[in-house]
Design an enzyme around this catalytic site. Structure first.
Site, mmCIF file in Angstrom:
data_model
loop_
_atom_site.group_PDB
_atom_site.id
_atom_site.type_symbol
_atom_site.label_atom_id
_atom_site.label_comp_id
_atom_site.label_asym_id
_atom_site.label_seq_id
_atom_site.Cartn_x
_atom_site.Cartn_y
_atom_site.Cartn_z
ATOM 1 N N THR A 67 -44.667 -18.110 102.841
ATOM 2 C CA THR A 67 -44.530 -18.744 101.537
ATOM 3 C C THR A 67 -43.683 -17.831 100.656
ATOM 4 O OG1 THR A 67 -46.566 -17.725 100.715
ATOM 5 C CG2 THR A 67 -46.750 -19.931 101.648
ATOM 6 N N ASP A 68 -43.112 -18.397 99.624
ATOM 7 C CA ASP A 68 -42.317 -17.633 98.672
ATOM 8 C C ASP A 68 -43.207 -17.084 97.570
ATOM 9 O OD1 ASP A 68 -39.883 -18.122 99.952
ATOM 10 O OD2 ASP A 68 -39.623 -20.028 98.900
ATOM 11 N N LYS A 69 -42.632 -16.264 96.721
ATOM 12 C CA LYS A 69 -43.342 -15.672 95.588
ATOM 13 C C LYS A 69 -43.972 -16.771 94.738
ATOM 14 C CE LYS A 69 -42.743 -12.673 91.643
ATOM 15 N NZ LYS A 69 -41.855 -11.790 90.912
ATOM 16 N N GLY A 70 -45.258 -16.575 94.425
ATOM 17 C CA GLY A 70 -45.964 -17.496 93.549
ATOM 18 C C GLY A 70 -46.454 -18.783 94.176
ATOM 19 N N VAL A 71 -46.188 -18.996 95.462
ATOM 20 C CA VAL A 71 -46.589 -20.237 96.124
ATOM 21 C C VAL A 71 -48.021 -20.112 96.634
ATOM 22 C CG1 VAL A 71 -46.109 -21.784 98.076
ATOM 23 C CG2 VAL A 71 -44.226 -20.790 96.759
#
Length: 98
Positions: A67-71
């Site tokens: 997942t990406d940052k903040g997901v």
């Protein structure tokens, strides 16, 4: 420094380990994503630190995706291996599960 996951090295090792699968749900607001990154703390870092502490040795986690940052994630699947003789839940005579 953290050693990157190396599938070929894992496959060359004798199969004297037990592989566990886990599923995790998390709020990704405070993380740089799933994977370990030099720029901050990933969910993988937290899982590896906690599992290493619980099992008394270095544990490397491999995720089924990233997942990406903040997901956030609702059902992230991962696996890790432990030496067979130290496997969790292998109760012998008189032990749990035995």
């Amino acid at each position: 420094a953290r050693r990157p996951y190396d599938r070929e090295a894992q496959e060359r090792q004798p199969r004297q380990t037990t592989r566990f699968v886990g599923r995790v749900q998390y709020d990704g607001t405070e993380y740089v994503g799933w994977q370990t990154q030099p720029s901050g703390r990933g969910v993988q870092d937290v899982l590896e630190a906690r599992l290493s502490s619980l099992l008394g040795g270095r544990v490397y986690v491999a995720g089924s995706g990233r997942t990406d940052k903040g997901v956030h994630a609702r059902d992230q699947v991962f696996h890790f291996e432990t030496p067979a003789q130290e496997s969790v839940g292998e109760g012998g005579e008189g032990g749990e599960g035995g």
